[in-house]
Enzyme design. Structure first.
Site, PDB file in Angstrom:
ATOM      1  N   TYR A 304       0.712  -1.236   0.024  1.00 38.99           N
ATOM      2  CA  TYR A 304       0.020   0.120   0.113  1.00 38.99           C
ATOM      3  C   TYR A 304       0.923   1.328   0.153  1.00 38.99           C
ATOM      4  O   TYR A 304       1.826   1.485   0.817  1.00 38.99           O
ATOM      5  CB  TYR A 304      -0.983  -0.008   1.172  1.00 38.99           C
ATOM      6  CG  TYR A 304      -2.087   0.949   1.241  1.00 38.99           C
ATOM      7  CD1 TYR A 304      -2.202   2.073   0.446  1.00 38.99           C
ATOM      8  CD2 TYR A 304      -3.165   0.833   2.199  1.00 38.99           C
ATOM      9  CE1 TYR A 304      -3.171   2.885   0.478  1.00 38.99           C
ATOM     10  CE2 TYR A 304      -4.134   1.659   2.346  1.00 38.99           C
ATOM     11  CZ  TYR A 304      -4.289   2.614   1.409  1.00 38.99           C
ATOM     12  OH  TYR A 304      -5.253   3.505   1.392  1.00 38.99           O
ATOM     13  N   CYS A 305       0.722   2.012  -1.087  1.00 41.55           N
ATOM     14  CA  CYS A 305       1.324   3.471  -0.908  1.00 41.55           C
ATOM     15  C   CYS A 305       2.994   3.269  -1.052  1.00 41.55           C
ATOM     16  O   CYS A 305       3.468   2.460  -1.779  1.00 41.55           O
ATOM     17  CB  CYS A 305       0.756   4.460   0.140  1.00 41.55           C
ATOM     18  SG  CYS A 305       1.340   6.020  -0.001  1.00 41.55           S
ATOM     19  N   VAL A 306       3.514   3.907  -0.055  1.00 42.41           N
ATOM     20  CA  VAL A 306       5.075   3.687  -0.152  1.00 42.41           C
ATOM     21  C   VAL A 306       5.596   2.230   0.072  1.00 42.41           C
ATOM     22  O   VAL A 306       6.795   2.010  -0.415  1.00 42.41           O
ATOM     23  CB  VAL A 306       5.818   4.566   0.903  1.00 42.41           C
ATOM     24  CG1 VAL A 306       5.469   5.942   0.553  1.00 42.41           C
ATOM     25  CG2 VAL A 306       5.188   4.432   2.300  1.00 42.41           C
ATOM     26  N   GLY A 308       4.183  -0.175  -1.358  1.00 38.34           N
ATOM     27  CA  GLY A 308       4.131  -0.776  -2.700  1.00 38.34           C
ATOM     28  C   GLY A 308       5.450  -0.350  -3.533  1.00 38.34           C
ATOM     29  O   GLY A 308       5.604  -1.285  -4.161  1.00 38.34           O
TER      30      GLY A 308
END
Length: 572
Positions: A304-306, A308
């Site tokens: 998720y987000c960073v 990822g």
């Protein structure tokens, strides 16, 4: 007169008490002593012709505004048609001549200030966007809705309560100043493990950087391939476990998946030297721990987000080492690998901003999470700052009991070295897409060699990881991909359970080469994209096996350490 004198005296007393309490505070306690705004380049001279046209338009519209004010009967028909603005939803902003005049004057000035950015000569695109961002922040701050004397709702509330709203608002403001952070939710409204982050499970593995949580199965059988979720370390993991109705974690467990989640430790002085290599090695350690603990060859992974971004790095490292088969599939929630179109956050990575972050983290070895929270709030200042200034400080309203807002304010600290490297190497220099430009644990990586099946989700209104930027994953990975565009933004676009019946998502099964082409041929489906993800994942998940022994937290090789959500998520 006696009442208002008493009220002013109480407000002065509260400010005095706050000031005396602050005398004993250590320097740098408050996150409000520095404002993380993008550095403004020196303003060049406007283009004379464009400036003249802008001035002519401004004065013409100003005269028209005064004519409408002097002729109220014709005002409604002659007023410019502007998009609806929630700040001016109260009927007085439309129907009362004085407040209508204040509103329209503000809208006119704000509109021309923003247009004026385009009349400036000699700016590169980055500088122009920095000035546009700062100008937008300024005009949002100066809205008449933000001031007690020009907001009709605040004036009415003050007369109605005898000024108690302002006294209560002052208490809220002083409390926020003491905490060094704008509050969105009443303190104590939520407690981890009681009414938030309640999915049953156990911490089954722990390192100095993270805890690994395994959740109790709720189905008689589960799929062979387990799922491990890597949340962003800039926030707490329980965004995916807010409450039973919203919890992605609980929902995934109910679909017959064995679910693990990483809970990152909030940075302290001991983590000053933590860098990208450490987070990648932590992800690989978590993957290997689950594989060995359950006796399986591969796992599904979500980033998720960073996290990822780091997951993409992990996949590239595993590919380079011939170990890519450890991950059966990778899912990316609003994650970026190519930062060429990374949105307004790129405005915060010039040399001045990086120097400020370096200074802020020099003493402790980490960046205080409140600065990151302020940065994200600035990206949507109208909704996440000024809306609460009006409601909490001016109207004196009680804080809502909203789990998402509680999570938003539950900040984590970031390791200084990695925070700076992330902004410099990825956001500013975009090294991750350059083969061999990034080396992890002694191995140069190349994300274009990643062949792991991937599901890529983006949010259509995402202001942190713009959909166009997330799309670029599809231009760099070499394996089979499915791209899904979800309605809403960075959080609500992800946390959208099927039971809510909200939003929509878009898919396009044709092979297209650009985000615009994807949009042109996309089909819209109402509701949550979670079932689409599950339909994609299950064929890669192996057969069903009984949900017993190692599939129950603490009953296999992985022994229970403490109940979920664990103690790392509670650390400041």
């Amino acid at each position: 007169m006696q009442h208002w004198t008493w009220l002013i005296g109480r407000m002065q007393q509260k400010m005095l008490e706050f000031g005396l309490k602050g005398l004993g505070a250590t320097p740098g306690t408050l996150a409000t002593d520095k404002l993380a705004m993008p550095a403004m380049p020196a303003l060049p001279t406007p283009d004379p012709a464009a400036f003249a046209r802008s001035q002519e338009s401004f004065w013409a519209e100003s005269i028209a505004l005064w004519q409408r004010f002097l002729d109220p009967a014709a005002a409604a028909a002659a007023a410019p048609d502007r998009p609806a603005d929630r700040r001016f939803a109260a009927p007085e902003w439309q129907g009362h001549p004085l407040f209508a005049m204040i509103r329209q004057s503000y809208e006119l000035i704000a509109e021309h200030m923003l247009k004026g950015v385009d009349t400036l000569d000699g700016l590169d695109p980055q500088q122009r966007e920095q000035i546009r961002f700062a100008t937008r922040a300024f005009v949002d701050a100066m809205s008449p809705s933000n001031f007690a004397g020009t907001n009709p709702q605040v004036i009415a509330r003050t007369l109605e309560t005898g000024g108690e709203n302002l006294l209560k608002g002052l208490e809220h403001m002083l409390g926020d100043l003491e905490r060094g952070q704008l509050s969105h939710v009443a303190e104590g409204a939520f407690e981890l493990g009681r009414n938030i982050a309640t999915t049953p499970g156990q911490v089954v593995h722990e390192t100095p950087l993270y805890q690994l949580i395994q959740y109790d199965p709720t189905t008689p059988k589960v799929r062979t391939v387990p799922l491990i979720i890597f949340p962003p370390w800039i926030n707490r993991f329980y965004i995916l476990d807010l409450n039973p109705a919203k919890s992605f974690i609980r929902w995934a467990v109910e679909q017959g998946l064995t679910v693990f989640v990483v809970s990152w430790k909030s940075a302290d002085a001991d983590m000053a030297g933590v860098v990208l290599d450490d987070y990648v090695k932590a992800q690989i350690d978590a993957i290997d721990t689950v594989r060995e603990g359950l006796g399986v060859e591969a796992v599904h992974a979500i980033g998720y987000c960073v996290a990822g971004t780091t997951l993409a790095t992990t996949l590239a490292l595993l590919e380079a080492r011939g170990q890519a088969d450890k991950v059966a599939s990778a899912t990316f929630f609003t994650a970026q690998v190519d930062f060429a179109q990374a949105g307004d956050l790129k405005l915060f990575v010039d040399d001045a901003q990086l120097d400020m972050i370096r200074q802020l983290s020099a003493e402790n070895g980490y960046t205080d999470g409140r600065y990151m929270a302020l940065t994200f709030n600035l990206l949507r200042g109208r909704d996440l700052i000024w809306n609460y200034v009006v409601n909490n400080y001016l109207l004196g309203e009680d804080y809502p009991a909203f789990d998402l807002l509680h999570w938003n304010g539950d900040t984590t600290n970031l390791p200084a070295a990695w925070h700076l490297a992330y902004l410099t190497d990825l956001y500013r220099d975009n090294k991750l897409i350059k083969p061999g430009a990034v080396t992890v644990d002694g191995t140069p990586i190349d994300i274009s060699r990643v062949r792991t099946p991937a599901y890529v989700q983006a949010g259509r209104e995402d202001h942190i990881a713009p959909a166009e930027s997330v799309w670029k994953i599809t231009e760099h990975f070499a394996g089979p991909l499915r791209f899904v565009l979800a309605g809403s933004g960075h959080i609500a676009g992800v946390v959208n359970p099927p039971s809510a019946g909200k939003y929509q998502y878009w898919t396009n099964d044709r092979k297209v080469r650009s985000f615009d082409a994807f949009l042109r041929g996309a089909s819209e489906t109402k509701g949550s994209w979670w079932p689409d993800w599950l339909a994609w994942l299950l064929p890669l998940s192996g057969e069903e096996v009984p949900a017993k022994r190692a599939r129950i937290p603490g009953k296999g090789r992985l022994k229970a350490i403490e109940p979920a959500p664990g103690r790392y998520v509670r650390m400041r």
